[in-house]
Design a protein around this motif. Structure first.
Motif, PDB file in Angstrom:
ATOM      1  N   PRO A 102       0.822  -1.213   0.000  1.00 31.16           N
ATOM      2  CA  PRO A 102       0.000   0.000   0.000  1.00 31.16           C
ATOM      3  C   PRO A 102       0.852   1.257   0.000  1.00 31.16           C
ATOM      4  CG  PRO A 102      -0.798  -1.592   1.631  1.00 31.16           C
ATOM      5  CD  PRO A 102       0.512  -2.103   1.131  1.00 31.16           C
ATOM      6  N   ALA A 103       0.403   2.258  -0.717  1.00 34.40           N
ATOM      7  CA  ALA A 103       1.105   3.530  -0.767  1.00 34.40           C
ATOM      8  C   ALA A 103       0.903   4.285   0.543  1.00 34.40           C
ATOM      9  CB  ALA A 103       0.588   4.352  -1.937  1.00 34.40           C
ATOM     10  N   PRO A 104       1.777   5.249   0.849  1.00 38.31           N
ATOM     11  CA  PRO A 104       1.655   5.977   2.117  1.00 38.31           C
ATOM     12  C   PRO A 104       0.386   6.807   2.233  1.00 38.31           C
ATOM     13  CG  PRO A 104       3.338   6.958   0.698  1.00 38.31           C
ATOM     14  CD  PRO A 104       2.978   5.640   0.099  1.00 38.31           C
ATOM     15  N   TYR A 105      -0.268   7.085   1.106  1.00 43.28           N
ATOM     16  CA  TYR A 105      -1.504   7.857   1.156  1.00 43.28           C
ATOM     17  C   TYR A 105      -2.742   6.958   1.295  1.00 43.28           C
ATOM     18  CZ  TYR A 105      -0.647   6.815  -3.796  1.00 43.28           C
ATOM     19  OH  TYR A 105      -0.334   6.189  -4.977  1.00 43.28           O
ATOM     20  N   VAL A 106      -2.516   5.665   1.483  1.00 41.53           N
ATOM     21  CA  VAL A 106      -3.610   4.718   1.735  1.00 41.53           C
ATOM     22  C   VAL A 106      -3.557   4.329   3.206  1.00 41.53           C
ATOM     23  CG1 VAL A 106      -4.555   2.442   1.221  1.00 41.53           C
ATOM     24  CG2 VAL A 106      -3.588   3.836  -0.619  1.00 41.53           C
ATOM     25  N   ASP A 107      -4.579   4.720   3.970  1.00 38.44           N
ATOM     26  CA  ASP A 107      -4.593   4.424   5.396  1.00 38.44           C
ATOM     27  C   ASP A 107      -4.983   2.987   5.684  1.00 38.44           C
ATOM     28  OD1 ASP A 107      -3.913   7.042   6.284  1.00 38.44           O
ATOM     29  OD2 ASP A 107      -5.962   7.700   5.923  1.00 38.44           O
ATOM     30  N   HIS A 108      -5.826   2.413   4.833  1.00 39.49           N
ATOM     31  CA  HIS A 108      -6.246   1.037   5.062  1.00 39.49           C
ATOM     32  C   HIS A 108      -6.630   0.395   3.738  1.00 39.49           C
ATOM     33  CE1 HIS A 108      -7.365  -2.283   7.636  1.00 39.49           C
ATOM     34  NE2 HIS A 108      -8.476  -2.431   6.952  1.00 39.49           N
ATOM     35  N   VAL A 109      -6.478  -0.926   3.674  1.00 37.45           N
ATOM     36  CA  VAL A 109      -6.857  -1.706   2.492  1.00 37.45           C
ATOM     37  C   VAL A 109      -7.821  -2.799   2.931  1.00 37.45           C
ATOM     38  CG1 VAL A 109      -6.046  -3.168   0.601  1.00 37.45           C
ATOM     39  CG2 VAL A 109      -4.603  -1.293   1.430  1.00 37.45           C
ATOM     40  N   THR A 110      -8.909  -2.967   2.177  1.00 35.60           N
ATOM     41  CA  THR A 110      -9.846  -4.043   2.491  1.00 35.60           C
ATOM     42  C   THR A 110     -10.407  -4.651   1.214  1.00 35.60           C
ATOM     43  OG1 THR A 110     -11.874  -4.630   3.694  1.00 35.60           O
ATOM     44  CG2 THR A 110     -11.834  -2.458   2.656  1.00 35.60           C
ATOM     45  N   ASP A 111     -10.659  -5.944   1.240  1.00 36.99           N
ATOM     46  CA  ASP A 111     -11.373  -6.597   0.139  1.00 36.99           C
ATOM     47  C   ASP A 111     -12.782  -6.988   0.596  1.00 36.99           C
ATOM     48  OD1 ASP A 111     -11.012  -8.800   1.767  1.00 36.99           O
ATOM     49  OD2 ASP A 111      -9.762  -9.919   0.356  1.00 36.99           O
ATOM     50  N   ASP A 112     -13.198  -6.436   1.742  1.00 40.26           N
ATOM     51  CA  ASP A 112     -14.520  -6.727   2.311  1.00 40.26           C
ATOM     52  C   ASP A 112     -15.137  -5.414   2.783  1.00 40.26           C
ATOM     53  OD1 ASP A 112     -16.759  -7.697   3.588  1.00 40.26           O
ATOM     54  OD2 ASP A 112     -15.659  -8.568   5.281  1.00 40.26           O
ATOM     55  N   LEU A 113     -15.714  -4.649   1.855  1.00 37.30           N
ATOM     56  CA  LEU A 113     -16.266  -3.346   2.215  1.00 37.30           C
ATOM     57  C   LEU A 113     -17.397  -3.456   3.242  1.00 37.30           C
ATOM     58  CD1 LEU A 113     -16.285  -0.278   1.848  1.00 37.30           C
ATOM     59  CD2 LEU A 113     -17.869  -0.602  -0.071  1.00 37.30           C
ATOM     60  N   PRO A 114     -18.379  -4.340   3.065  1.00 33.05           N
ATOM     61  CA  PRO A 114     -19.437  -4.436   4.083  1.00 33.05           C
ATOM     62  C   PRO A 114     -18.881  -4.759   5.466  1.00 33.05           C
ATOM     63  CG  PRO A 114     -20.114  -5.571   2.087  1.00 33.05           C
ATOM     64  CD  PRO A 114     -18.665  -5.236   1.918  1.00 33.05           C
ATOM     65  N   GLY A 115     -17.927  -5.680   5.536  1.00 35.23           N
ATOM     66  CA  GLY A 115     -17.335  -6.044   6.820  1.00 35.23           C
ATOM     67  C   GLY A 115     -16.570  -4.900   7.443  1.00 35.23           C
ATOM     68  N   PHE A 116     -15.822  -4.187   6.619  1.00 33.67           N
ATOM     69  CA  PHE A 116     -15.053  -3.059   7.129  1.00 33.67           C
ATOM     70  C   PHE A 116     -15.975  -1.969   7.661  1.00 33.67           C
ATOM     71  CE2 PHE A 116     -12.680   0.946   6.559  1.00 33.67           C
ATOM     72  CZ  PHE A 116     -11.590   0.664   7.364  1.00 33.67           C
ATOM     73  N   LEU A 117     -17.045  -1.667   6.909  1.00 31.63           N
ATOM     74  CA  LEU A 117     -17.997  -0.644   7.351  1.00 31.63           C
ATOM     75  C   LEU A 117     -18.730  -1.081   8.617  1.00 31.63           C
ATOM     76  CD1 LEU A 117     -19.538   0.501   3.942  1.00 31.63           C
ATOM     77  CD2 LEU A 117     -17.708   1.580   5.249  1.00 31.63           C
ATOM     78  N   ALA A 118     -19.034  -2.367   8.729  1.00 33.19           N
ATOM     79  CA  ALA A 118     -19.668  -2.874   9.934  1.00 33.19           C
ATOM     80  C   ALA A 118     -18.754  -2.659  11.134  1.00 33.19           C
ATOM     81  CB  ALA A 118     -20.028  -4.345   9.780  1.00 33.19           C
ATOM     82  N   GLY A 119     -17.450  -2.834  10.909  1.00 30.14           N
ATOM     83  CA  GLY A 119     -16.477  -2.583  11.970  1.00 30.14           C
ATOM     84  C   GLY A 119     -16.453  -1.122  12.365  1.00 30.14           C
ATOM     85  N   LEU A 120     -16.531  -0.240  11.396  1.00 29.99           N
ATOM     86  CA  LEU A 120     -16.579   1.192  11.683  1.00 29.99           C
ATOM     87  C   LEU A 120     -17.809   1.536  12.512  1.00 29.99           C
ATOM     88  CD1 LEU A 120     -15.554   2.797   8.257  1.00 29.99           C
ATOM     89  CD2 LEU A 120     -14.151   2.518  10.280  1.00 29.99           C
ATOM     90  N   ALA A 121     -18.922   0.906  12.191  1.00 25.48           N
ATOM     91  CA  ALA A 121     -20.172   1.157  12.926  1.00 25.48           C
ATOM     92  C   ALA A 121     -20.018   0.722  14.382  1.00 25.48           C
ATOM     93  CB  ALA A 121     -21.328   0.437  12.272  1.00 25.48           C
ATOM     94  N   LEU A 122     -19.293  -0.372  14.626  1.00 22.74           N
ATOM     95  CA  LEU A 122     -19.063  -0.816  15.989  1.00 22.74           C
ATOM     96  C   LEU A 122     -18.255   0.219  16.771  1.00 22.74           C
ATOM     97  CD1 LEU A 122     -18.180  -4.624  15.894  1.00 22.74           C
ATOM     98  CD2 LEU A 122     -20.287  -3.552  16.680  1.00 22.74           C
ATOM     99  N   VAL A 123     -17.240   0.765  16.112  1.00 29.37           N
ATOM    100  CA  VAL A 123     -16.414   1.793  16.754  1.00 29.37           C
ATOM    101  C   VAL A 123     -17.262   3.022  17.067  1.00 29.37           C
ATOM    102  CG1 VAL A 123     -14.490   3.389  16.424  1.00 29.37           C
ATOM    103  CG2 VAL A 123     -14.288   1.016  15.672  1.00 29.37           C
TER     104      VAL A 123
END
Length: 250
Positions: A226-247
């Motif tokens: 990943p480039a330095p301007y990419v904070d995170h990489v995911t191949d599971d957008l629904p799962g990642f967003l669900a994690g954000l909702a938990l936070v």
């Protein structure tokens, strides 16, 4: 401290999201093609083929030569559309109507994605180099249309595409968005350079299993560093967003 293996997938996403500092985000900005829907649907392949056909019809070139010109315009101008406008006086409305006249039925409703997006606190937008009509067709098929405040398309950007800074500036100014309190989700890392520089949290959405992309989506391999301007990489957008909702719920 529990090992990462002790977390469920959503909890693991939440743990990483919290570490990456998404708790301040008030505005969520999503690219459209191969981001909100999986590349495996091959929807963008249809658009790519239509772009080539349009270039063939307009120039009289054979398929191979038209594809080469399409690639040249893409790399020189950011999109084939902008290249044709700059170098051939193209009517953008005619082009967009033709290349987005595709079979959207290959997309299926995405209830997990809808639930995850709905739980994100704050405002939500689509920012695309495509047309509003195409974007609205996509989000309607996915079942997420009512979750977005607006679609900012290539026409709204004055036909200046991402990754040009002007496209982001117009979008942010129009909607009064403070970039330091926003996050951007994209399938092309080059489109995250400006958002990151502006202070946005950036997430690169990669294709599950590394499915190939159409010409206008070509990018570095999904398994590249990943480039330095990419904070995170995911191949599971629904799962990642669900994690954000938990936070956000904590």
């Amino acid at each position: 401290m529990p090992d990462s293996a002790d977390f469920t997938p959503v909890e693991e996403h939440a743990r990483i999201a919290e570490a990456k500092g998404f708790d301040h985000v008030e505005t969520w900005v999503f690219d459209l093609d191969n981001t909100l829907y999986p590349a495996s649907s091959r929807l963008f392949d249809q658009i790519d083929a239509k772009i080539t056909a349009y270039v063939m019809a307009r120039t009289g070139l054979d398929g191979m030569s038209a594809k080469a010109l399409q690639k040249f315009y893409y790399h020189r101008h950011g999109t084939t559309l902008r290249g044709l406008m700059a170098e051939d006086g193209l009517d953008p409305d005619d082009f967009l109507a033709y290349v987005h006249d595709i079979d959207h039925s290959v997309l299926v409703p995405a209830p997990e994605l809808a639930v995850a997006i709905a739980r994100l606190p704050g405002r939500r937008f689509v920012l695309t180099n495509g047309s509003r009509r195409h974007a609205e067709s996509v989000i309607a098929r996915l079942g997420v249309a009512e979750l977005f405040e607006d679609v900012f398309d290539i026409a709204a950007a004055g036909y200046v595409p991402k990754p040009e800074a002007e496209a982001y500036r117009l979008f942010l100014d129009l909607h009064g968005i403070e970039p330091a309190k926003a996050a951007m989700f994209e399938d092309l890392s080059k489109n995250l350079v400006i958002p990151h520089a502006l202070g946005m949290r950036t997430v690169l959405v990669t294709p599950l299993g590394g499915e190939p992309e159409g010409l206008e989506r070509l990018e570095t391999p999904a398994d590249a560093e990943p480039a330095p301007y990419v904070d995170h990489v995911t191949d599971d957008l629904p799962g990642f967003l669900a994690g954000l909702a938990l936070v956000a719920a904590e």
